[in-house]
Enzyme design. Structure first.
Site, PDB file in Angstrom:
ATOM      1  N   SER A 314      -2.718   4.847   7.233  1.00 41.31           N
ATOM      2  CA  SER A 314      -1.602   4.399   7.067  1.00 41.31           C
ATOM      3  C   SER A 314      -0.746   5.506   7.650  1.00 41.31           C
ATOM      4  O   SER A 314      -0.732   5.627   8.865  1.00 41.31           O
ATOM      5  CB  SER A 314      -1.380   4.380   5.747  1.00 41.31           C
ATOM      6  N   ASP A 360      -2.661  -7.137   5.535  1.00 39.44           N
ATOM      7  CA  ASP A 360      -1.906  -5.952   5.290  1.00 39.44           C
ATOM      8  C   ASP A 360      -0.257  -6.453   5.180  1.00 39.44           C
ATOM      9  O   ASP A 360       0.109  -6.810   6.171  1.00 39.44           O
ATOM     10  CB  ASP A 360      -2.332  -4.936   6.422  1.00 39.44           C
ATOM     11  N   HIS A 390      -4.116  -3.628   2.850  1.00 38.30           N
ATOM     12  CA  HIS A 390      -3.799  -2.060   3.398  1.00 38.30           C
ATOM     13  C   HIS A 390      -4.713  -1.281   3.259  1.00 38.30           C
ATOM     14  O   HIS A 390      -4.854  -0.032   3.815  1.00 38.30           O
ATOM     15  CB  HIS A 390      -2.337  -1.629   2.996  1.00 38.30           C
TER      16      HIS A 390
END
Length: 449
Positions: A314, A360, A390
């Site tokens: 991320s 995601d 995600h």
């Protein structure tokens, strides 16, 4: 990212609500970042992943120094903020002692403003008789990545004509190649031929141990997992995402270490650090990891060979791209579902493996990773999208047998130049994965490599 624990010790039932909140935070940050100008940092664009960094931390001498703050050692310390500078005259030279005879394949010169217009790269077995392996009379300064072919214990930059009125000045002088002295010996850290079964297993062939960094510098905390066998190995920094901790990628550190890497899994200074801040923390962790390898009195002494890689999830994936762009020491990276509100990362030309998640909504691959992939025209690249949201690269999520196989193979190929792992990414061994639509929803690469 991190889930809070419920009183029973498990995950809370509101996963969808948590993800929605996470998306809102990331979108808000993206909007704020997009409102300001993104200043491009100086990109170090030398592709050096295909060989081992031999020169870092080795003894260096020079024909002269400008003053006491610009010693020869500063050009091989792995710190791009320190430099060697010579007297303001010609000729001048800088020499590094690799400690043993090595095959030299690449030299990277990271010049300060005072660069060499005409210079030679030379090798020597004894430090007295020199063989020229590269010469130019039209040096450009900046970061120069020079492909060479030679061998020797000593490598020298011989400057014969300055590009400015000042002397010669290098932030970093990096020599890459192969040396038997840094390969794990037979019966110690030998890595057997990989197979699908061994790469998809939770643990690789090497026994590992952990070490807690006693005084983290530039980041909050770090846990190092390393092979206990003798030998020296590439280092890898792992960086979590927004609100994340070391637990995010705790599955990956031991797995990589058991295949011959020294892995530092870190905590950020604050849980909400931006991707750029995470990039800075990655660089700090890499510096400390190398310093521990060069120091005595700790279990990492002698374990690092000077080569670095990085992987992050991320915002940690965005930090991974920052480190690859801004720090020549990081020679390959694996951003996982990466997020960074940046114009592009076209300056990155290090081997990069993007692992993204098909569902995601926080950092869609089509918005972030794929445009970065397409803009990087001078890099070896791999892009794999898999089912999941995600969190798919995090501990406890996604198909870790496949993810682990791909990540281990990528780092083995590009941090250790081990082509035995190439078939699992570029050859016949990959086809069963690439064509399995229940396993892979998108696959792009620059094969063969």
């Amino acid at each position: 990212m991190r889930f809070p624990l419920n009183p029973a010790g498990g995950r809370p039932p509101g996963r969808a609500s948590w993800l929605a909140a996470c998306v809102a935070v990331i979108v808000a940050l993206a909007t704020a970042l997009a409102g300001g100008a993104v200043t491009a940092r100086a990109a170090a664009t030398a592709q050096v992943a295909a060989a081992e960094l031999l020169s870092q931390g080795k003894p260096a001498t020079a024909s002269s120094t400008e003053n006491a703050t610009t010693p020869a050692s500063a050009a091989v310390d792995g710190n791009a903020a320190t430099r060697w500078a010579s007297a303001f005259s010609d000729p001048q030279w800088l020499r590094v002692d690799l400690g043993a005879t090595a095959t030299i394949t690449q030299v990277v010169l990271n010049w300060e403003a005072a660069y060499g217009r005409a210079f030679q790269i030379q090798t020597s077995a004894d430090g007295s008789t020199w063989t020229t392996v590269y010469t130019t009379t039209s040096g450009t300064g900046g970061v120069q990545s020079l492909t060479v072919a030679g061998s020797g214990r000593y490598v020298r930059l011989l400057g014969t004509a300055r590009g400015t009125a000042y002397g010669y000045s290098l932030w970093e002088f990096q020599v890459y190649g192969t040396s038997g002295g840094t390969t794990p010996p037979p019966g110690g850290g030998t890595i057997p031929d990989p197979t699908i079964q061994s790469l998809e297993a939770t643990n690789g062939p090497l026994a590992t141990a952990t070490y807690t960094v006693p005084n983290p510098s530039g980041y909050k905390a770090g846990t190092v997992t390393y092979p206990t066998a003798s030998g020296s190995y590439p280092g890898i920094v792992l960086m979590p995402g927004y609100q994340g901790t070391q637990a995010n990628l705790s599955w990956l550190g031991p797995r990589l270490a058991s295949w011959g890497f020294v892995v530092i899994n870190v905590d950020t200074n604050t849980l909400s650090d931006s991707p750029d801040q995470r990039g800075t923390e990655i660089r700090a962790a890499g510096t400390q990891l190398l310093n521990l390898g060069n120091a005595t009195g700790n279990p990492l002494s002698g374990k690092l060979n000077g080569t670095l890689g990085v992987s992050g999830h991320s915002m940690g994936g965005g930090g991974t791209m920052v480190a690859l762009r801004d720090d020549i020491r990081f020679t390959a990276g694996v951003p996982l579902a990466p997020f960074h509100q940046s114009p592009n990362f076209a300056a990155v030309n290090k081997p990069t493996f993007f692992l993204t998640c098909a569902s995601d909504v926080a950092a869609p691959g089509n918005t972030y990773a794929k445009p970065w992939y397409n803009s990087m025209t001078r890099a070896e690249k791999l892009y794999i999208e898999v089912p999941g949201d995600h969190l798919c690269p995090m501990t406890g999520n996604g198909n870790k047998a496949k993810q682990g196989k791909w990540i281990v193979s990528f780092f083995s190929r590009w941090l250790r130049s081990d082509t035995r792992f190439t078939p699992f990414l570029c050859g016949t061994q990959r086809d069963a994965d690439r064509t399995n639509t229940s396993l892979v929803t998108q696959w792009m690469d620059t094969c063969p490599f």
